[in-house]
Each structure stands twice: as structure tokens, then as C-alpha cells.
Design an enzyme around this catalytic site. Structure first.
Site, short mmCIF file in Angstrom:
data_model
loop_
_atom_site.label_atom_id
_atom_site.label_comp_id
_atom_site.label_asym_id
_atom_site.label_seq_id
_atom_site.Cartn_x
_atom_site.Cartn_y
_atom_site.Cartn_z
N HIS A 1 -2.12 5.71 6.32
CA HIS A 1 -0.72 6.12 6.37
C HIS A 1 -0.64 7.57 5.89
CE1 HIS A 1 0.53 1.95 6.78
NE2 HIS A 1 0.04 1.62 5.61
N CYS B 1 0.83 -1.21 0.00
CA CYS B 1 0.00 0.00 0.00
C CYS B 1 0.86 1.25 0.00
CB CYS B 1 -0.94 -0.01 1.19
SG CYS B 1 -0.13 -0.28 2.78
#
Lengths: 337, 337
Positions: free
Chosen positions: A220, A140
Site C-alpha cells: 500500500h 495493516c
């Protein structure tokens, strides 16, 4: 119509299953599960044929009252490709089984590039995966870096990238991971593995990364410092990113000043699981200073790689030669901006 | 023996009071408080004469049963310098009052450099504050940056600094600040104010910073990328930092892999309030690549500026010409490494 199996119907697997199911050139013929938990039951409820990934665990599923179609050994014959969404490290072992069974395999970023032999990002190296037997959709974080660095590299060339990756400590549904109240350099060494991981799909990029964990579950966050070959205007950069699929510019001054507000907005979009498959770049953060571009972006760790898995299927099964067309098709069917 | 007043006996004020009280060339002659809370009572219990900072609030202290020595107006005559530890923005207003009363003032990083006219860091510009009437001890983050950048600059020269500051969302005792579960670019623009703030004490440093807030209360964490004029060996950098006062190297592989573990270790040190006045640099993170030094460090936001306030008093009251001697004296009396 190509037949796709999902090995490991968990955080990523269940999302890839839904993304494949809404395409018109591929279908899910089976998903596997090791543990008879709520996800296994929901796979059955959705109509996905459920297979047990470990044959010696049939009793557990029977006890839990979850109806299965068979074990994974019954699934291999039915699939053109297996998308392996098992926990990091398991995929590399599964690769040997797939090779034996003559089944193509797509792995996730938790596996090592060296063990799979090939990596994939829709924008960076789609064509290099044409007809491949095995590939690995980069993680990711790496996908997030590629999504914005590739168009910037196309626009004006990149001399050098420095990035600090502020990673979520756990996914929203995880209760065993930390930290609860700390910042954890992870790794405590520099550089982190993210830079080399980007280089598995953007081969010549000069990039150094540092990474840490913080107590949040939503997304994130990346802080990017990009030395450019040629200096464009800020408007050109904004235009380029705005026209890049799977990238959205968000504005702090429109109430999107944090990962929490971005995910709140994603819930309003009404997508499955309130996911945000796009990379969100803070428009205000974009700045060019002495030939260096600075920006901040947010990555929904559970979902950004999902459309990439769909594109990877098309490349490996030689279904669509033009990456842009696959990306467009995937996006349209998934409702991605 | 110089007489010191503390205006604002809160997070920073109470720590500076203790630090001054344990020196042998200065003493606390009074601390002020606006609200009769537990801190006000503890100041009295410790024997610090307590003054009310707002004369119209005497009733509140009487109701709370907290015995005061007077109001702040009674304190001005008694002090050689007032260390202003009021919330950010209040200090600049107080400066006008101090000027009227003929009292020197030390302010904290929450005030703007432009409004105070002079800033201070023990290592960077002690001598420039010699005899000054007003100065401002730069913020905890800026102090943290100076503590390690100054010795590195002394060792090998700095071409350019890039830093990403991962800031704690609130202090341990704060209950009204966030985020609880988000990463907040703060500011969402680049550069953040920290770079220019460093330049108020390291005047010629080329530095660009980005900053964000995360859900933790223990420490700030900094990620530094420092392009060097000359490339030393890594051992030389380690030696330089190890010999720099108020900097400690910590090792993740000795159980100090996060801000939580560092503060747990600080509790074992037995200092007042379990503070860690030193900047903790992760030894494993130190790396030199293509003439650029990378490292990560942690900053205890509540306490790193405290010894700097003591040194600032000595500079402004012309008590000690040599910064190294003041630093050594402050450290010895506070038990700092």
C-alpha cells in the site's frame, strides 16, 4: 513460557506463527487450517502441530495425505491465547466460541472494532490492552498510519490529519482479485473507514481518509497531510522518525523510488518470505509548509501487523508491562530495524 | 475560416486535428509527422495534408510509401496558428522557429509555463489569452483540476486545496513505460508541480498537490480536499457541477465505480477513439465536513485537453470574445456533454 495457538494458517497466520516461534517467552502449540493446501503441508513440515478448523473436513486432509494432530476442539485446552487469523468477519463468530471455551483471543483488522470491543497498536495503546480477554490488532493500513502519526503527535501535537490511501489490489499470491487495469475508489464515498479505525487506538486524533485500489500487489502507499499544533524543524521530524522502531526512512535517490524497489531491497535483507515489517517513509517527501507536514509512506500489507500481534500477546497475557520493552524484544527476535 | 496546422500528429495532435476539423469556423490545412508510422498513413487516409517535420527524413517516408505534401517549411505560410503537439520540451524550441516565421503557436502541458510565457484554460483565463501570439494549454491533470475547482471557487470561494493525483503509468498504446507492478511517488517530493501549474491559470488559488504513478493506462484519478470560504449545501455543489460544461457526475452504484467502467461507458458513447473529454466526478464521493469539500474525479489523459485547444485557437485568433460561447460551440461540434 506461554502457549499460543494460531487459528487460520494463511497470509497473516503463518507469519505470526514464525514470529511467535522465534520469541523466548512464548511458543506455538498448534495452528489450524481449513483447507489441506500447500500451506497446511508446510506447517507440518515446519513442526507446527496442525489442527483442522472444521471437524467435518477430516476426510479432505486424509485424502491429501496431510497428517494432522487433531481438530480445533483438541487445541483450545492447550493454549493461553488464540491468535485468530481467519478471513475478515469469521473472527467475530469465533469470538463467541473462544468465550465459551474460556480462551483469550486476538483478532485481525478484518474484524469490526465494535464486535471485538477493544483494539490494539503497540505504540498507541498497549497498556489499555493489559490483561484483556479479546482484542483486535488494527489493519495493516491503520497500523501504518499509527506507526508514523503517533511519534509525530508525541513530537509536536497533531491538529488534523488528511490521508489518501492508495491500496494494492491483491496480495502477490491472490489470483481472483482485481483491478488489472483500473483505479477503483474504494470506498467511492468519503471518508473511508481508515480514519475511524485509527481512532480505535489513537482515540482523540482528528483524521479524515480517502482510499482507492490500484493494480499492484506489493505494498500500500499513503499520502499524508498533517496539520501540526507546533511547528518543529524538518530535521526534528526526521530525527524523531529515524529513532522510532518499525519505521525506516528510505530515499528515492538511493534507488528506492517505488514500492517495487523497496520490496526488492527487503528481499536482500533475507527475512522470512522477504517481508518488510517496518513502515517505509520516503525521506524526500517529508516537507513542512504553513505548519503542515506532508509525507508519503509504503506499507507491506502482509507483514507490518505481525510484530504487533506478538506485542498484543504480551499485553493480554500480562507478560511485560512496558510497551517499549516488548517492542524491543519482539524486534530483536525478528531482526526488525 | 481560420487555418490551423498541427505540428506532431500523435496522441494529442491527432485528436486536436479531428476536433478542429469538425468546427465550422476553422479548418486543418496540414499536420506534421516525424516518423512514417501508422498514424502518418491514417492522417493521409483522412485527407489531412501531411508534412514532414524534419526535412532530412524524406527518404523514410518515401521508403514507407507514405505520400507527403511537403516539409514543415512549406506549411508555415499556410497557417494562422500552429498547434504544437510535439513531445514535452520540443515545443519550447519550436516556439523560436514560429516567432521567426511570424506564426502563432499553441503548446501543450509538457512545456514549461516560463518558456511559453502564457498558459490557457477555457474556464479559468480564456480572456487573458485574447490575441496572444503564444500560449500553452495546461496539462491533462491541471485541466482536470481547473474544470472542477473553478466552478467550486465561483460558487463558494476556496481557501485552500489539497490534492493527491494518482496518475496512470502509461497511455494505452505505450509499451515502454512503467510501472508494471509498483506504486511510484512521482515526484517523491512534496509539493508536486501540479499545484503551481494550476496557478498559471487560476492565479490566486492556494493549492498543494502530491502525485504518484500506478500501473494502469486508462485514466488519472484525483483525490481532492477543498477548504471553502463559505459552506454551501451538498446539493448546491452537485447542482453547480452538473451545470458545468465538460464535467459529468458519475455514480459508482450505477456500475461506474472505477476508471475501467467509466471508459467502458465512454466506448458506448461512440465518440472518436472512445474518448471521454469530460472530467468524471464520483457523485458518492462528494462530501462536506467541517467546511471542507471532499471528492474524487477521473481524467481521460488523452482527450480532456482537446476541446481546450479549440477554444485557445478562438481566443488567440480573436474569433470569439465570450469564453462561454466558444465552449458551447466547441462542445456542440464535438458532441461533448
Amino acid at each position: 513460557m506461554k502457549n499460543v495457538g494460531i487459528n487460520g494458517y494463511g497470509t497473516i497466520g503463518k507469519r505470526v506463527a514464525d514470529a511467535v516461534a522465534c520469541q523466548d517467552d512464548m511458543q506455538i502449540v498448534g495452528v489450524t487450517k481449513r483447507t489441506p493446501n500447500f500451506e497446511a503441508q508446510m506447517a507440518v513440515d515446519k513442526g507446527f502441530p496442525l489442527y483442522i478448523s472444521a471437524p467435518d473436513r477430516e476426510d479432505l486432509f486424509e485424502e491429501a495425505g496431510i497428517k494432522v494432530t487433531g481438530t480445533i476442539d483438541d487445541l483450545y485446552d492447550k493454549v493461553d491465547v488464540m491468535v485468530d487469523c481467519t478471513p475478515g468477519g469469521i473472527g467475530a463468530k469465533n469470538k463467541e466460541v473462544y468465550a465459551e471455551k474460556g480462551v483469550k483471543g486476538i483478532f485481525q483488522g478484518g474484524e469490526k472494532h465494535e464486535q471485538i470491543g477493544q483494539s490494539f497498536n503497540s505504540f498507541a495503546n498497549y497498556q489499555d490492552n493489559w490483561g484483556a480477554d479479546f482484542s483486535r490488532v488494527v489493519s495493516c493500513n491503520t497500523t501504518g498510519l499509527c506507526r508514523t502519526l503517533k511519534p509525530i503527535d508525541d513530537l509536536c501535537g497533531i491538529k488534523k490529519v488528511r490521508a489518501v490511501m492508495v491500496r494494492r489490489g491483491a496480495d502477490p499470491g491472490q489470483v481472483k482479485s482485481g483491478p488489472i487495469n483500473a483505479i477503483v475508489p474504494n470506498p467511492p464515498t468519503v471518508p473511508s473507514h481508515h480514519g475511524p479505525d485509527v481512532q480505535t487506538v489513537m482515540y482523540d486524533l482528528n483524521i479524515t481518509t480517502m482510499a482507492l485500489l490500484v493494480p499492484t500487489t506489493l505494498m500500500h502507499q499513503h499520502n499524508l497531510m498533517v496539520e501540526l499544533e507546533n511547528t518543529p524543524s524538518l530535521d526534528e521530524v526526521i530525527e524523531k522518525l529515524e529513532s522510532t522502531p518499525r519505521v525506516v526512512l528510505v530515499e528515492a535517490n538511493k534507488g528506492l523510488g517505488s514500492t517495487a524497489e523497496i520490496m526488492e531491497c527487503a528481499r536482500d535483507l533475507g527475512r522470512p518470505r522477504s517481508d518488510l515489517n517496518e513502515i517505509a517513509v520516503w525521506k524526500e517527501s517529508l516537507n513542512i509548509k504553513d505548519g503542515e507536514l506532508f509525507y508519503m509512506q509504503a506499507i507491506h500489507q502482509e507483514s507490518d501487523v505481525v510484530p504487533e500481534n506478538v506485542d498484543c500477546i504480551r499485553a493480554m497475557l500480562e507478560m511485560e508491562e512496558d510497551p517499549a520493552k516488548s517492542i524491543e524484544k519482539t524486534n530483536k527476535n525478528m531482526g526488525i530495524m
